[in-house]
Design a protein around this motif. Structure first.
Motif, mmCIF file in Angstrom:
data_model
loop_
_atom_site.group_PDB
_atom_site.id
_atom_site.type_symbol
_atom_site.label_atom_id
_atom_site.label_comp_id
_atom_site.label_asym_id
_atom_site.label_seq_id
_atom_site.Cartn_x
_atom_site.Cartn_y
_atom_site.Cartn_z
ATOM 1 N N SER A 42 0.791 -1.232 -0.011
ATOM 2 C CA SER A 42 -0.056 -0.086 0.055
ATOM 3 C C SER A 42 0.786 1.240 -0.007
ATOM 4 C CB SER A 42 -0.745 0.083 1.167
ATOM 5 O OG SER A 42 -0.162 0.038 2.435
ATOM 6 N N VAL A 43 0.220 2.450 -0.512
ATOM 7 C CA VAL A 43 1.028 3.527 -0.613
ATOM 8 C C VAL A 43 0.024 4.679 0.471
ATOM 9 C CG1 VAL A 43 1.495 5.750 -1.847
ATOM 10 C CG2 VAL A 43 1.628 3.393 -2.842
ATOM 11 N N ASP A 195 5.938 7.250 -5.203
ATOM 12 C CA ASP A 195 4.945 6.314 -4.762
ATOM 13 C C ASP A 195 3.953 6.497 -6.150
ATOM 14 O OD1 ASP A 195 6.241 4.993 -2.617
ATOM 15 O OD2 ASP A 195 5.265 6.623 -1.407
ATOM 16 N N ARG A 198 3.038 3.960 -8.711
ATOM 17 C CA ARG A 198 2.219 2.595 -8.279
ATOM 18 C C ARG A 198 0.897 2.624 -8.004
ATOM 19 N NH1 ARG A 198 5.270 2.132 -2.744
ATOM 20 N NH2 ARG A 198 3.913 0.200 -2.422
ATOM 21 N N LEU A 199 0.221 4.055 -8.482
ATOM 22 C CA LEU A 199 -1.116 4.334 -8.114
ATOM 23 C C LEU A 199 -1.775 4.472 -9.598
ATOM 24 C CD1 LEU A 199 -1.193 6.844 -5.413
ATOM 25 C CD2 LEU A 199 -1.073 4.354 -5.329
ATOM 26 N N GLN A 203 -8.166 1.875 -7.982
ATOM 27 C CA GLN A 203 -7.338 1.043 -6.845
ATOM 28 C C GLN A 203 -8.379 1.348 -5.839
ATOM 29 O OE1 GLN A 203 -3.655 2.579 -7.183
ATOM 30 N NE2 GLN A 203 -3.024 0.706 -8.104
ATOM 31 N N ALA A 259 -2.042 -0.770 -3.619
ATOM 32 C CA ALA A 259 -1.232 -0.966 -4.997
ATOM 33 C C ALA A 259 -1.218 -2.295 -5.458
ATOM 34 C CB ALA A 259 -0.013 -0.455 -4.864
ATOM 35 N N ARG A 260 -1.028 -3.158 -4.337
ATOM 36 C CA ARG A 260 -0.976 -4.738 -5.181
ATOM 37 C C ARG A 260 -1.340 -5.636 -3.761
ATOM 38 N NH1 ARG A 260 3.268 -8.217 -4.154
ATOM 39 N NH2 ARG A 260 4.445 -6.596 -3.161
#
Length: 338
Positions: A42-43, A195, A198-199, A203, A259-260
């Motif tokens: 996560s961010v 970051d 990654r977004l 999401q 993010a994943r």
């Protein structure tokens, strides 16, 4: 004197035995084996809750508040008068200019008549016409300055917040009204430029607020600004909130953008991980292993590659521990220590 020699020899042997016990057997370490589980990458960022449709209203010119027409929670239509600054000086100036404009308008009509009879020249008429047009422009500018003292609603909605009091002197920087629709709401956050790659829109987002400490509220990434802020090295991210969100306009929140996710990730205790490596127990030796780190949590860290699933990772490795150093495992942990 001879009796003391056996005693000294015994003491030396005892010291040697103690030294071997403490140091010769190696550094005492605790180990744990990795386990498989869910890893969430996560961010993190902080943001402010705000309406999707809203506007802030400030005065176009500095002045003293003379009248406030609306207050918190009032409904307004676009163009409604919200407040008025002291306009006595502007009114007096406008009256003077209107008199001047009227004079030049009448003079222009007189010059037109004289020119038609051939009494006045064309040049005289054009000079009067120029003076009239200047007076007319000055009057229009004065009317606009007078109107600028009126604060009007730029959109229809609810007065979310009203600041300022009658008699207070305000400048152009002071926000006097916030107007918008109470729903839908969103979170506006600034995400570090490292970051932002990654977004993506769509999401899932977990939202935490001090007002609801036991609840993880939901959101969705709605938009990412195409241009970043080079000063703060961040990008603005908008997070859409559901219609039933309990959050209120103006609340400060923490967001974690998912993010994943990896369902079967290799996880080790966070206390075992150093910057890009871990120590594993290889028989009675410490072995430094370079790893690639994925998601980081408070207690566990995802290892993407570089570590065997049955490895025994050393927890809290001492700063003095080196690759190949002798170790002594003091626990028989087989499961992941949390």
């Amino acid at each position: 004197m001879r009796k003391s020699i056996p005693f000294l020899v015994a003491a030396a042997f005892a010291a040697a035995a103690l030294g071997y016990y403490l140091f010769g057997r190696g550094v005492a370490v605790t180990v744990a084996t990795p386990e498989r589980g869910l890893a969430v990458d996560s961010v993190y960022a902080t943001g402010i809750v705000e309406p999707v449709n809203w506007a802030q209203v400030s005065s176009l010119v500095p002045g003293r508040i003379a009248d406030i027409r609306v207050h918190d929670a009032d409904l307004v239509k676009e163009g409604d008068l919200l407040a008025r600054l002291d306009d006595r000086e502007a009114q007096a100036n406008l009256r003077q200019l209107e008199v001047r404009e009227q004079y030049w308008q009448e003079e222009l009509a007189r010059q037109r008549a004289l020119e038609a009879r051939g009494v006045a020249s064309r040049a005289a008429y054009e000079r009067v016409q120029s003076d009239y047009l200047q007076a007319k422009a000055a009057t229009a500018a004065a009317r606009q300055r007078l109107e600028d003292l009126n604060l009007r609603a730029p959109i229809a909605g609810t007065v979310l917040r009203q600041d300022g009091e009658v008699g207070e002197v305000v400048d152009k920087q002071k926000i006097l009204f916030s107007i918008g629709q109470p729903k839908p709401l969103r979170v506006t956050a600034d995400v570090d430029e490292e970051d932002i790659v990654r977004l993506a829109a769509g999401q899932k987002v977990l939202v935490k607020a001090d007002a609801f400490p036991e609840r993880a509220l939901a959101g969705t990434v709605a938009a990412i600004t195409p241009k970043g802020d080079p000063i703060n090295k961040s990008f603005r991210v908008r997070v859409a909130l559901p219609e039933d969100t309990p959050l209120l306009v103006g609340m400060t929140v923490e967001i974690n953008v998912v993010a994943r996710t990896t369902a079967d990730a290799l996880l080790v205790p966070a206390r075992a991980v150093r910057e890009g490596y871990v120590f594993v127990a290889d028989a009675d030796r410490a072995k430094r292993v370079r790893v690639r780190i994925g998601a980081r949590g408070a207690t566990r860290t995802e290892i993407v590659e570089g570590l065997a699933a049955d490895a025994r990772v050393i927890l809290d490795p001492p700063a003095t521990l080196t690759d190949g150093a002798r170790i002594r495992v003091v626990n028989g942990a087989k499961a992941l220590a949390r």
